[in-house]
Design an enzyme around this catalytic site. Structure first.
Site, PDB file in Angstrom:
ATOM      1  CG  ASP A  89      -0.305  -0.079   2.526  1.00  9.81           C
ATOM      2  OD1 ASP A  89      -0.154   0.980   3.164  1.00  9.81           O
ATOM      3  OD2 ASP A  89       0.058  -1.186   2.962  1.00  9.81           O
ATOM      4  CD  GLU A 181      -3.806   4.490  10.675  1.00 14.07           C
ATOM      5  OE1 GLU A 181      -2.850   4.828  11.401  1.00 14.07           O
ATOM      6  OE2 GLU A 181      -3.730   4.418   9.433  1.00 14.07           O
TER       7      GLU A 181
END
Length: 285
Positions: A89, A181
């Site tokens: 990613d 997150e």
């Protein structure tokens, strides 16, 4: 002229005893120095503390680079055993990517088949490398995906609509990804409500359940509601030989310091829990 009588004054000597000048009292110096044995103990404690801190922040995260690999070592790290489908990613942090060189990594012992790319963040911040990376990934034969970094303090529907306007997914692309997150000072209930709003809005638009990305600790602490188990889960768990998370997951981001030809900067490495055919079945039809 008559003379004046003048009296001469004679000083009489004082008979009082004279005082001797007082002696100044000198203060005795007090020795405030620390005993040597205490000083040595403190030095030892400080040395242990700073050595431990240095190890924890600078050595521990990369210690697996020097330990024996249970499987094979590639891209500068130990590759988890038992997985045949690998991917990366990326975002603007990786800079300019040589896609011709990167595509050659499909022929390695740990072939890279999929690439997730950061597309958006919050309600108005787009990654300036996304458009080029998204096009290049398709042109070079990678299975591609796009993710949104969630900002809890920004309206969830505004974020979802921003992602939808930015990302045009096609058949063969992976489902959209929500990267969660941080809590943004929201409590657990509020965070879950906002996350669900984004997921519902994006699922309604693309017709596929989004992938939910977060660490295993964050999920078990903030997204432990069973309703989130219905989504494909992409777990971040570094510096371990195997995933400790007990629930169902589809992708595992196992390191953030991969060294991949074609990318100058460190890059995240991932595995898919399944075969390449199973990965393709997960894509948009």
């Amino acid at each position: 002229m008559p003379l004046r009588n003048t009296k001469t004054s004679v000083r009489k000597k004082s008979t009082a005893p004279q005082r001797k000048p007082a002696k100044r009292k000198t203060k005795k110096k007090v020795n405030h120095s620390m005993p040597a044995w205490i000083r040595n103990i403190l030095v030892f404690i400080l040395a242990v503390f700073f050595t431990g801190a240095f190890y924890y922040f600078f050595i521990r995260p990369y210690a697996y680079r020097w330990k024996p690999c249970a499987g094979q070592k590639e891209y500068g790290v130990c590759i988890p055993c038992g997985y045949e489908v690998h991917g990366i990613d990326i975002s603007h942090y990786q800079g300019d990517i040589d896609w011709n060189v990167l595509s050659m990594n499909r022929e390695t012992d740990s072939p890279l088949h999929f690439v997730f790319m950061k597309a958006t963040e919050g309600g108005d911040h787009g990654d300036d490398t996304f458009c080029n990376n998204f096009t290049e990934a398709l042109n070079h034969g990678f299975i591609r995906g796009a993710y949104h970094f969630f900002i809890p303090s920004t309206d969830a529907l505004k974020q979802a609509d921003f992602f939808i306007r930015t990302v045009q997914l096609k058949p063969g692309d992976l489902p959209p990804v929500l990267d969660v997150e941080v809590t943004g000072k929201k409590n657990k209930v509020e965070l879950q409500r906002c996350v669900k709003q984004w997921l519902d809005r994006v699922e309604s638009h693309y017709g596929v359940k989004p992938i939910l990305y977060t660490s295993y600790k964050f999920k078990t602490k903030y997204l432990d509601d069973s309703l989130f188990n219905a989504y494909p889960y992409w777990i971040a768990h570094y510096y371990v030989d195997s995933v400790k998370y007990q629930g169902k997951w589809d992708f595992w981001q196992h390191t953030d310091v991969g060294n991949v030809p074609g990318i100058e900067e460190d890059v995240d490495l991932n595995v898919f829990k399944g075969t390449l055919d199973e990965l393709k079945k997960l894509t948009i039809k």
